[in-house]
Design a protein around this motif. Structure first.
Motif, PDB file in Angstrom:
ATOM      1  N   ILE A  89      17.974  90.208  57.946  1.00 55.40           N
ATOM      2  CA  ILE A  89      19.116  90.630  58.707  1.00 55.40           C
ATOM      3  C   ILE A  89      19.720  92.190  58.521  1.00 55.40           C
ATOM      4  O   ILE A  89      19.910  92.861  59.520  1.00 55.40           O
ATOM      5  N   GLU A  90      19.931  92.560  57.354  1.00 52.33           N
ATOM      6  CA  GLU A  90      20.285  93.952  57.034  1.00 52.33           C
ATOM      7  C   GLU A  90      19.171  94.999  57.317  1.00 52.33           C
ATOM      8  O   GLU A  90      19.447  96.031  57.972  1.00 52.33           O
ATOM      9  N   ALA A  91      17.863  94.837  57.445  1.00 53.22           N
ATOM     10  CA  ALA A  91      16.861  95.358  57.736  1.00 53.22           C
ATOM     11  C   ALA A  91      17.145  95.622  59.303  1.00 53.22           C
ATOM     12  O   ALA A  91      16.716  96.972  59.615  1.00 53.22           O
ATOM     13  N   ILE A  92      17.094  94.565  59.963  1.00 53.00           N
ATOM     14  CA  ILE A  92      17.082  94.930  61.500  1.00 53.00           C
ATOM     15  C   ILE A  92      18.598  95.308  62.098  1.00 53.00           C
ATOM     16  O   ILE A  92      18.442  96.403  62.817  1.00 53.00           O
ATOM     17  N   LEU A  93      19.566  95.357  61.384  1.00 54.94           N
ATOM     18  CA  LEU A  93      20.702  95.728  61.629  1.00 54.94           C
ATOM     19  C   LEU A  93      20.710  97.380  61.318  1.00 54.94           C
ATOM     20  O   LEU A  93      21.088  98.013  62.292  1.00 54.94           O
ATOM     21  N   ASP A  94      20.195  97.610  60.330  1.00 51.36           N
ATOM     22  CA  ASP A  94      19.856  99.150  59.819  1.00 51.36           C
ATOM     23  C   ASP A  94      18.917  99.794  60.887  1.00 51.36           C
ATOM     24  O   ASP A  94      19.208 101.021  61.242  1.00 51.36           O
ATOM     25  N   GLU A  95      17.903  99.211  61.302  1.00 52.39           N
ATOM     26  CA  GLU A  95      17.138  99.891  62.317  1.00 52.39           C
ATOM     27  C   GLU A  95      17.826 100.039  63.500  1.00 52.39           C
ATOM     28  O   GLU A  95      17.596 101.103  64.267  1.00 52.39           O
ATOM     29  N   ARG A  96      18.686  98.933  64.348  1.00 55.21           N
ATOM     30  CA  ARG A  96      19.415  99.172  65.222  1.00 55.21           C
ATOM     31  C   ARG A  96      20.412 100.303  65.194  1.00 55.21           C
ATOM     32  O   ARG A  96      20.490 101.101  66.162  1.00 55.21           O
ATOM     33  N   GLU A  97      21.074 100.497  63.827  1.00 54.80           N
ATOM     34  CA  GLU A  97      21.988 101.620  63.722  1.00 54.80           C
ATOM     35  C   GLU A  97      21.525 102.883  63.852  1.00 54.80           C
ATOM     36  O   GLU A  97      21.978 103.762  64.213  1.00 54.80           O
ATOM     37  N   GLN A  98      19.925 103.057  63.452  1.00 53.40           N
ATOM     38  CA  GLN A  98      19.465 104.366  63.401  1.00 53.40           C
ATOM     39  C   GLN A  98      19.073 104.821  65.081  1.00 53.40           C
ATOM     40  O   GLN A  98      18.904 105.689  65.181  1.00 53.40           O
ATOM     41  N   LEU A  99      18.767 103.662  65.933  1.00 53.02           N
ATOM     42  CA  LEU A  99      18.453 103.760  67.183  1.00 53.02           C
ATOM     43  C   LEU A  99      19.816 104.019  68.012  1.00 53.02           C
ATOM     44  O   LEU A  99      19.615 104.907  68.907  1.00 53.02           O
ATOM     45  N   LYS A 136      16.009  96.497  72.025  1.00 60.39           N
ATOM     46  CA  LYS A 136      15.667  95.044  72.583  1.00 60.39           C
ATOM     47  C   LYS A 136      14.753  94.271  71.501  1.00 60.39           C
ATOM     48  O   LYS A 136      15.087  92.879  71.353  1.00 60.39           O
ATOM     49  N   ASP A 137      13.683  94.894  71.152  1.00 57.55           N
ATOM     50  CA  ASP A 137      12.879  94.120  70.156  1.00 57.55           C
ATOM     51  C   ASP A 137      13.524  93.741  68.949  1.00 57.55           C
ATOM     52  O   ASP A 137      13.353  92.558  68.423  1.00 57.55           O
ATOM     53  N   ALA A 138      14.237  94.821  68.497  1.00 57.99           N
ATOM     54  CA  ALA A 138      15.265  94.271  67.253  1.00 57.99           C
ATOM     55  C   ALA A 138      16.147  93.333  67.554  1.00 57.99           C
ATOM     56  O   ALA A 138      16.241  92.437  66.517  1.00 57.99           O
ATOM     57  N   THR A 139      16.674  93.174  68.796  1.00 52.63           N
ATOM     58  CA  THR A 139      17.962  92.266  69.046  1.00 52.63           C
ATOM     59  C   THR A 139      16.998  90.897  69.106  1.00 52.63           C
ATOM     60  O   THR A 139      17.566  89.906  68.803  1.00 52.63           O
ATOM     61  N   LEU A 163      17.725  87.497  66.880  1.00 48.72           N
ATOM     62  CA  LEU A 163      18.017  86.298  67.620  1.00 48.72           C
ATOM     63  C   LEU A 163      16.900  85.191  67.020  1.00 48.72           C
ATOM     64  O   LEU A 163      17.428  84.073  67.093  1.00 48.72           O
ATOM     65  N   ALA A 164      15.691  85.479  66.832  1.00 48.06           N
ATOM     66  CA  ALA A 164      14.826  84.598  66.556  1.00 48.06           C
ATOM     67  C   ALA A 164      14.726  84.029  64.937  1.00 48.06           C
ATOM     68  O   ALA A 164      14.030  83.127  64.750  1.00 48.06           O
ATOM     69  N   LYS A 167      22.750  95.950  80.939  1.00 49.43           N
ATOM     70  CA  LYS A 167      23.394  94.635  81.147  1.00 49.43           C
ATOM     71  C   LYS A 167      22.635  93.484  80.573  1.00 49.43           C
ATOM     72  O   LYS A 167      23.555  92.663  80.026  1.00 49.43           O
ATOM     73  N   GLU A 168      21.507  93.302  80.593  1.00 49.61           N
ATOM     74  CA  GLU A 168      20.812  92.400  79.808  1.00 49.61           C
ATOM     75  C   GLU A 168      21.135  92.272  78.315  1.00 49.61           C
ATOM     76  O   GLU A 168      21.057  91.133  77.823  1.00 49.61           O
ATOM     77  N   LEU A 169      21.086  93.587  77.734  1.00 47.41           N
ATOM     78  CA  LEU A 169      21.305  93.696  76.493  1.00 47.41           C
ATOM     79  C   LEU A 169      22.658  93.376  75.812  1.00 47.41           C
ATOM     80  O   LEU A 169      23.160  92.814  74.705  1.00 47.41           O
ATOM     81  N   VAL A 170      23.751  93.776  76.798  1.00 51.65           N
ATOM     82  CA  VAL A 170      25.131  93.301  76.611  1.00 51.65           C
ATOM     83  C   VAL A 170      25.062  91.663  76.445  1.00 51.65           C
ATOM     84  O   VAL A 170      25.773  91.182  75.582  1.00 51.65           O
ATOM     85  N   ILE A 171      24.539  90.954  77.167  1.00 53.43           N
ATOM     86  CA  ILE A 171      24.510  89.373  77.432  1.00 53.43           C
ATOM     87  C   ILE A 171      23.942  88.882  75.850  1.00 53.43           C
ATOM     88  O   ILE A 171      24.457  88.122  75.029  1.00 53.43           O
ATOM     89  N   GLN A 172      22.884  89.775  75.375  1.00 58.26           N
ATOM     90  CA  GLN A 172      22.183  89.473  74.205  1.00 58.26           C
ATOM     91  C   GLN A 172      23.077  89.834  72.982  1.00 58.26           C
ATOM     92  O   GLN A 172      23.102  89.040  72.080  1.00 58.26           O
ATOM     93  N   GLU A 173      23.948  91.012  73.205  1.00 59.25           N
ATOM     94  CA  GLU A 173      24.885  91.236  71.886  1.00 59.25           C
ATOM     95  C   GLU A 173      25.739  90.051  71.823  1.00 59.25           C
ATOM     96  O   GLU A 173      26.057  90.034  70.562  1.00 59.25           O
ATOM     97  N   SER A 174      26.246  89.420  72.709  1.00 52.20           N
ATOM     98  CA  SER A 174      27.239  88.520  72.585  1.00 52.20           C
ATOM     99  C   SER A 174      26.353  87.243  71.670  1.00 52.20           C
ATOM    100  O   SER A 174      27.224  86.744  70.960  1.00 52.20           O
ATOM    101  N   LYS A 175      25.320  87.040  72.135  1.00 51.32           N
ATOM    102  CA  LYS A 175      24.469  86.000  71.240  1.00 51.32           C
ATOM    103  C   LYS A 175      24.394  86.241  69.965  1.00 51.32           C
ATOM    104  O   LYS A 175      24.468  85.430  68.961  1.00 51.32           O
ATOM    105  N   VAL A 176      24.044  87.614  69.780  1.00 46.39           N
ATOM    106  CA  VAL A 176      23.910  88.085  68.232  1.00 46.39           C
ATOM    107  C   VAL A 176      25.209  87.927  67.573  1.00 46.39           C
ATOM    108  O   VAL A 176      25.151  87.728  66.383  1.00 46.39           O
ATOM    109  N   ALA A 177      26.266  88.492  68.139  1.00 49.95           N
ATOM    110  CA  ALA A 177      27.578  88.219  67.421  1.00 49.95           C
ATOM    111  C   ALA A 177      27.947  86.685  67.093  1.00 49.95           C
ATOM    112  O   ALA A 177      28.409  86.440  65.940  1.00 49.95           O
ATOM    113  N   VAL A 178      27.506  85.831  67.940  1.00 57.93           N
ATOM    114  CA  VAL A 178      27.726  84.250  67.769  1.00 57.93           C
ATOM    115  C   VAL A 178      26.738  83.842  66.574  1.00 57.93           C
ATOM    116  O   VAL A 178      27.252  83.214  65.705  1.00 57.93           O
ATOM    117  N   LYS A 179      25.467  84.353  66.476  1.00 60.21           N
ATOM    118  CA  LYS A 179      24.578  83.958  65.578  1.00 60.21           C
ATOM    119  C   LYS A 179      24.974  84.637  64.188  1.00 60.21           C
ATOM    120  O   LYS A 179      25.059  84.031  63.012  1.00 60.21           O
TER     121      LYS A 179
END
Length: 117
Positions: free
Chosen positions: A35-45, A10-13, A17-18, A62-74
């Motif tokens: 962006i690559e560093a954050i995505l790599d961090e998420r991939e390791q998690l 959630k912190d990485a997400t 988004l920020a 469920k909250e994270l799934v909502i945020q994931e759609s925002k991440v995809a748009v960004k």
């Protein structure tokens, strides 16, 4: 209790988004590296986030799934901006090339043209 891996996700997400969308060429490389560093961090998690989930974790998920759609748009908006800049750059290169050699795209089927420049 929510797993620490989910909290880190959630912190990485939130950090993803920020990030501001920068159209400035000087900041674009730094933005892409961030962006690559954050995505790599998420991939390791990701491998450590496996079922079974508690009730709290499912609600949190469920909250994270909502945020994931925002991440995809960004991320799609980042990609669109980069593609637009690449297209603009290519158009400029073609313009310079046609200015330097205006006869490069002339049909050469039996017509005479002077090759001296």
């Amino acid at each position: 209790m929510i797993r620490p891996e989910l909290m880190k996700w959630k912190d990485a997400t939130d950090r993803l988004l920020a990030l501001p969308i920068s159209n400035d060429d000087d900041h674009r490389d730094a933005m892409i590296l961030s962006i690559e560093a954050i995505l790599d961090e998420r991939e390791q998690l990701q491998p450590s986030i496996q079922p079974p989930f508690s009730v709290e974790e499912e609600a949190f998920g469920k909250e994270l799934v909502i945020q994931e759609s925002k991440v995809a748009v960004k991320l799609e908006s980042y990609l669109t901006a980069i593609r637009k800049d690449l297209s603009t750059s290519q158009t400029k290169k073609d313009g310079v090339r046609s200015y330097v050699n205006p006869y490069s795209k002339v049909a050469r089927d039996g017509t005479f043209y002077d090759t001296k420049q």
